[in-house]
Design an enzyme around this catalytic site. Structure first.
Site, short mmCIF file in Angstrom:
data_model
loop_
_atom_site.label_atom_id
_atom_site.label_comp_id
_atom_site.label_asym_id
_atom_site.label_seq_id
_atom_site.Cartn_x
_atom_site.Cartn_y
_atom_site.Cartn_z
CG ASP A 101 -2.04 1.00 1.20
OD1 ASP A 101 -3.03 0.84 0.46
OD2 ASP A 101 -1.91 1.99 1.94
CE1 TYR A 150 -8.29 5.09 -0.83
CE2 TYR A 150 -9.59 4.37 -2.70
CZ TYR A 150 -8.40 4.39 -2.02
OH TYR A 150 -7.31 3.73 -2.52
CE1 TYR A 231 -5.09 6.93 0.30
CE2 TYR A 231 -4.67 7.27 2.63
CZ TYR A 231 -4.94 6.42 1.58
OH TYR A 231 -5.04 5.08 1.79
CG HIS A 296 -5.64 -3.24 -0.19
ND1 HIS A 296 -4.87 -2.92 -1.29
CD2 HIS A 296 -5.24 -2.40 0.80
CE1 HIS A 296 -4.06 -1.91 -0.99
NE2 HIS A 296 -4.26 -1.59 0.28
#
Length: 317
Positions: A101, A150, A231, A296
């Site tokens: 990730d 998201y 993010y 995931h």
């Protein structure tokens, strides 16, 4: 988790907590969101038993590591700076790196900026894609998926933190870590997280209540802002990385992904991975493994298989 030791190192101006076990060549394990060093608990034990020194930090912003308040200090350059200083503090000139990730994203950048420090890389879930000079990442997400995607929803400071607080840390961790739909996560503002993450509260066999409690206890303490700031730096990373446009990753690489992973169903990604684009960007890509029936959080869902795949690759070097 008996036998895993913990310490905190001051590197690159921040205190980074690391969990480690074993003696031998260093394997640096980098987690994603919303995770911790603890996501690698199975791999730490497995690698240590096979003659490696497994080291799993809480990345800046997570767990027991420092979480600077400004979102602008969570760029790839800041985090890679942490990793370079951490590797230097650990001692060896080179290490093996395993990322998942956000950890995979940062591992790609570590290999771009300091390939001399990486013997070989095993990355999970997030494939390397060269910088596209005509497409800002968050803007691209908005165009492809809409404002409710998201990544777009995570951009607003404080908004997602408030939504997580509304449903509670424990329920959020349960829903996020057990999300298995291959479709992208959309979080409409009028529905909220509890409805958007339509996953059962019943935990799968690979995730216990004790595991959830550990994650929750750390996020209750640190909050989610640090993790969300990764993010919030996506477009800033794009701006700062202009000098590295279309650069290749020139270290030996193995890539592992689950066929139910939402990242494996991003438009165009399967053709990119399997039809030459990925290999062109990563010339020393030696193997791509697609694990069937896996979501995931692959290193937790299939810990033994993932540990074996990591070992099978790195022991050749």
């Amino acid at each position: 988790m008996e036998g895993i030791s913990h310490r905190t190192l001051l590197v690159n101006g921040v205190n980074i907590h690391v969990a480690e076990m074993g003696e031998g060549p260093v394997v640096l394990l980098l987690h994603g969101f919303p995770e911790l060093w603890f996501s690698w608990r199975h791999q730490i034990v497995s690698l240590a038993a096979r003659g490696y020194r497994a080291v799993a930090p809480d990345l800046r912003g997570f767990g027991d590591s420092d979480a600077p308040p400004s979102s602008s200090v969570y760029t790839a350059f800041h985090v890679v700076g942490d990793l370079v200083a951490l590797i230097q503090a650990l001692g060896p000139d080179q290490v093996f790196v395993v990322g998942h990730d956000w950890g995979a994203y940062m591992a790609w950048w570590l290999c771009i900026l300091r390939p001399d420090m990486v013997k070989a890389l095993v990355n999970l879930s997030v494939a390397y894609a060269p910088r596209n000079p005509g497409r800002r990442p968050v803007d691209a997400c908005r165009t492809i998926f809409g404002d409710d995607h998201y990544i777009c929803r995570f951009q607003e400071h404080g908004a997602m933190e408030a939504e997580i607080a509304q449903i509670g840390t424990t329920l959020f961790m349960k829903k996020f870590l057990t999300y298995r739909k291959p479709a992208a996560i959309n979080i409409p503002k009028d529905k909220g997280l509890e409805v958007s993450l339509e996953t059962p509260v019943t935990l799968p066999s690979w995730l216990s209540e004790e595991d959830i409690n550990y994650f929750s206890s750390k996020f209750e303490k640190s909050g989610f802002t640090g993790g969300l700031n990764y993010y919030r730096c996506l477009n800033l990373n794009w701006e700062l990385s202009a000098p590295w446009t279309e650069v290749q990753v020139d270290v030996p690489v193995k890539f592992i992904i689950g066929d139910l992973d939402l990242t494996y169903h991003t438009p165009g990604i399967q053709d990119y991975i399997h039809k030459g684009g990925f290999k062109s960007a990563v010339p020393f890509l030696e193997d791509v493994v697609v694990m069937e029936g896996v979501g995931h959080f692959i290193n937790q869902e299939r810990p033994h298989e993932v540990s074996d795949l990591i070992y099978d690759f790195i022991h050749k070097f």
